[in-house]
Design a protein around this motif. Structure first.
Motif, PDB file in Angstrom:
ATOM      1  N   THR A 171       0.804  -1.220   0.000  1.00 36.94           N
ATOM      2  CA  THR A 171       0.000   0.000   0.000  1.00 36.94           C
ATOM      3  C   THR A 171       0.839   1.273   0.000  1.00 36.94           C
ATOM      4  O   THR A 171       0.308   2.361  -0.153  1.00 36.94           O
ATOM      5  CB  THR A 171      -0.926   0.040   1.235  1.00 36.94           C
ATOM      6  N   LYS A 172       2.141   1.123   0.207  1.00 34.96           N
ATOM      7  CA  LYS A 172       3.016   2.308   0.244  1.00 34.96           C
ATOM      8  C   LYS A 172       4.414   1.926  -0.207  1.00 34.96           C
ATOM      9  O   LYS A 172       4.785   0.750  -0.225  1.00 34.96           O
ATOM     10  CB  LYS A 172       3.055   2.921   1.639  1.00 34.96           C
ATOM     11  N   ILE A 173       5.183   2.931  -0.561  1.00 37.89           N
ATOM     12  CA  ILE A 173       6.569   2.723  -0.987  1.00 37.89           C
ATOM     13  C   ILE A 173       7.366   2.185   0.192  1.00 37.89           C
ATOM     14  O   ILE A 173       7.253   2.679   1.318  1.00 37.89           O
ATOM     15  CB  ILE A 173       7.192   4.043  -1.485  1.00 37.89           C
ATOM     16  N   GLU A 174       8.165   1.175  -0.085  1.00 38.51           N
ATOM     17  CA  GLU A 174       9.062   0.624   0.931  1.00 38.51           C
ATOM     18  C   GLU A 174      10.483   0.697   0.407  1.00 38.51           C
ATOM     19  O   GLU A 174      10.729   0.528  -0.789  1.00 38.51           O
ATOM     20  CB  GLU A 174       8.702  -0.834   1.229  1.00 38.51           C
ATOM     21  N   TYR A 175      11.410   0.913   1.301  1.00 38.23           N
ATOM     22  CA  TYR A 175      12.819   0.983   0.927  1.00 38.23           C
ATOM     23  C   TYR A 175      13.528  -0.254   1.449  1.00 38.23           C
ATOM     24  O   TYR A 175      13.253  -0.725   2.548  1.00 38.23           O
ATOM     25  CB  TYR A 175      13.453   2.263   1.477  1.00 38.23           C
ATOM     26  N   VAL A 176      14.433  -0.780   0.636  1.00 38.32           N
ATOM     27  CA  VAL A 176      15.141  -2.007   0.986  1.00 38.32           C
ATOM     28  C   VAL A 176      15.846  -1.855   2.324  1.00 38.32           C
ATOM     29  O   VAL A 176      15.809  -2.755   3.157  1.00 38.32           O
ATOM     30  CB  VAL A 176      16.124  -2.414  -0.137  1.00 38.32           C
ATOM     31  N   LYS A 177      16.452  -0.709   2.578  1.00 33.85           N
ATOM     32  CA  LYS A 177      17.174  -0.506   3.843  1.00 33.85           C
ATOM     33  C   LYS A 177      16.234  -0.655   5.043  1.00 33.85           C
ATOM     34  O   LYS A 177      16.606  -1.207   6.070  1.00 33.85           O
ATOM     35  CB  LYS A 177      17.899   0.839   3.874  1.00 33.85           C
ATOM     36  N   ASP A 178      14.986  -0.202   4.893  1.00 33.53           N
ATOM     37  CA  ASP A 178      14.005  -0.347   5.977  1.00 33.53           C
ATOM     38  C   ASP A 178      13.588  -1.801   6.149  1.00 33.53           C
ATOM     39  O   ASP A 178      13.400  -2.270   7.274  1.00 33.53           O
ATOM     40  CB  ASP A 178      12.782   0.528   5.707  1.00 33.53           C
ATOM     41  N   ARG A 179      13.431  -2.519   5.040  1.00 31.09           N
ATOM     42  CA  ARG A 179      13.091  -3.942   5.115  1.00 31.09           C
ATOM     43  C   ARG A 179      14.196  -4.716   5.820  1.00 31.09           C
ATOM     44  O   ARG A 179      13.929  -5.589   6.638  1.00 31.09           O
ATOM     45  CB  ARG A 179      12.892  -4.519   3.718  1.00 31.09           C
ATOM     46  N   LEU A 180      15.453  -4.388   5.481  1.00 27.61           N
ATOM     47  CA  LEU A 180      16.585  -5.079   6.104  1.00 27.61           C
ATOM     48  C   LEU A 180      16.649  -4.791   7.597  1.00 27.61           C
ATOM     49  O   LEU A 180      16.903  -5.680   8.398  1.00 27.61           O
ATOM     50  CB  LEU A 180      17.894  -4.689   5.419  1.00 27.61           C
TER      51      LEU A 180
ATOM     52  N   GLN B 148      14.134  -4.002   9.550  1.00 28.36           N
ATOM     53  CA  GLN B 148      13.013  -4.720  10.171  1.00 28.36           C
ATOM     54  C   GLN B 148      13.339  -6.195  10.315  1.00 28.36           C
ATOM     55  O   GLN B 148      13.054  -6.803  11.349  1.00 28.36           O
ATOM     56  CB  GLN B 148      11.729  -4.527   9.353  1.00 28.36           C
ATOM     57  N   LYS B 149      13.961  -6.771   9.299  1.00 29.98           N
ATOM     58  CA  LYS B 149      14.329  -8.188   9.347  1.00 29.98           C
ATOM     59  C   LYS B 149      15.325  -8.451  10.480  1.00 29.98           C
ATOM     60  O   LYS B 149      15.205  -9.436  11.204  1.00 29.98           O
ATOM     61  CB  LYS B 149      14.915  -8.608   8.005  1.00 29.98           C
ATOM     62  N   GLU B 150      16.285  -7.539  10.645  1.00 32.40           N
ATOM     63  CA  GLU B 150      17.256  -7.665  11.744  1.00 32.40           C
ATOM     64  C   GLU B 150      16.558  -7.641  13.095  1.00 32.40           C
ATOM     65  O   GLU B 150      16.870  -8.432  13.979  1.00 32.40           O
ATOM     66  CB  GLU B 150      18.307  -6.549  11.650  1.00 32.40           C
ATOM     67  N   LYS B 151      15.603  -6.715  13.252  1.00 29.08           N
ATOM     68  CA  LYS B 151      14.854  -6.621  14.505  1.00 29.08           C
ATOM     69  C   LYS B 151      14.095  -7.915  14.778  1.00 29.08           C
ATOM     70  O   LYS B 151      14.087  -8.416  15.915  1.00 29.08           O
ATOM     71  CB  LYS B 151      13.864  -5.460  14.454  1.00 29.08           C
ATOM     72  N   GLU B 152      13.449  -8.443  13.750  1.00 25.14           N
ATOM     73  CA  GLU B 152      12.678  -9.674  13.905  1.00 25.14           C
ATOM     74  C   GLU B 152      13.584 -10.846  14.277  1.00 25.14           C
ATOM     75  O   GLU B 152      13.230 -11.675  15.110  1.00 25.14           O
ATOM     76  CB  GLU B 152      11.910  -9.986  12.621  1.00 25.14           C
ATOM     77  N   GLU B 153      14.772 -10.915  13.686  1.00 25.21           N
ATOM     78  CA  GLU B 153      15.712 -11.993  13.983  1.00 25.21           C
ATOM     79  C   GLU B 153      16.232 -11.888  15.418  1.00 25.21           C
ATOM     80  O   GLU B 153      16.564 -12.900  16.035  1.00 25.21           O
ATOM     81  CB  GLU B 153      16.867 -11.980  12.990  1.00 25.21           C
ATOM     82  N   GLU B 154      16.297 -10.665  15.938  1.00 27.78           N
ATOM     83  CA  GLU B 154      16.755 -10.446  17.315  1.00 27.78           C
ATOM     84  C   GLU B 154      15.604 -10.553  18.311  1.00 27.78           C
ATOM     85  O   GLU B 154      15.799 -10.416  19.510  1.00 27.78           O
ATOM     86  CB  GLU B 154      17.418  -9.071  17.434  1.00 27.78           C
ATOM     87  N   GLY B 155      14.387 -10.746  17.791  1.00 26.48           N
ATOM     88  CA  GLY B 155      13.224 -10.887  18.668  1.00 26.48           C
ATOM     89  C   GLY B 155      12.632  -9.579  19.141  1.00 26.48           C
ATOM     90  O   GLY B 155      11.871  -9.532  20.087  1.00 26.48           O
ATOM     91  N   ARG B 156      12.994  -8.467  18.452  1.00 24.12           N
ATOM     92  CA  ARG B 156      12.441  -7.161  18.808  1.00 24.12           C
ATOM     93  C   ARG B 156      11.294  -6.827  17.849  1.00 24.12           C
ATOM     94  O   ARG B 156      11.347  -7.195  16.684  1.00 24.12           O
ATOM     95  CB  ARG B 156      13.509  -6.068  18.702  1.00 24.12           C
ATOM     96  N   PRO B 157      10.287  -6.078  18.325  1.00 24.04           N
ATOM     97  CA  PRO B 157       9.163  -5.685  17.446  1.00 24.04           C
ATOM     98  C   PRO B 157       9.558  -4.608  16.452  1.00 24.04           C
ATOM     99  O   PRO B 157      10.466  -3.888  16.581  1.00 24.04           O
ATOM    100  CB  PRO B 157       8.101  -5.156  18.409  1.00 24.04           C
TER     101      PRO B 157
END
Length: 138
Positions: free
Chosen positions: A118-127, A129-138
């Motif tokens: 629904t909106k523009i996403e930037y690869v750096k933001d996706r990366l 977010q992925k790091e946060k998820e892998e570390e168990g952070r929201p």
């Protein structure tokens, strides 16, 4: 407008008049729209459905550096609508504009597939977010 790609106008890109061949620049626009859509929709299966009026405003010569800019107009259910400007990198003079390019997201069988964006996403933001998820952070 975000300008993502630069091209160097070479002899093989010229028409009989010695200026940038329109077909070459249209191929570059189509490729840039596809690459942008693939990254935004996170799917390699994306096709061009529609290009609106193409407005050639000026030209480029051998040795010129041009840049291709893409902006999102809107996200559809299975599509993304873009506009494009090609301009001379040094003078910022517009060479070509395309008001509407519609790219369609496909499934493995080649059918339109909802993409859920629904909106523009930037690869750096996706990366990040992925790091946060892998570390168990929201």
């Amino acid at each position: 407008m975000r300008f993502h790609t630069r091209k160097w106008v070479k002899p093989e890109d010229l028409n009989a008049n010695g200026t940038l061949f329109g077909g070459k620049v249209l191929a570059w626009i189509d490729e840039e729209a596809a690459l942008y859509s693939i990254i935004q929709l996170e799917n390699k299966k994306v096709v061009t459905k529609y290009m609106s009026e193409i407005n050639f405003m000026s030209t480029a010569a051998e040795g010129d550096i041009i840049e291709i800019g893409i902006d999102v107009i809107k996200f559809g259910v299975t599509s993304i609508s873009l506009n494009c400007e090609v301009r001379n990198k040094m003078t910022h003079e517009s060479i070509v504009t395309v008001d509407n390019i519609i790219m369609v997201n496909l499934d493995d069988k080649g059918n339109p597939k909802p993409h859920g964006k629904t909106k523009i996403e930037y690869v750096k933001d996706r990366l990040a977010q992925k790091e946060k998820e892998e570390e168990g952070r929201p």
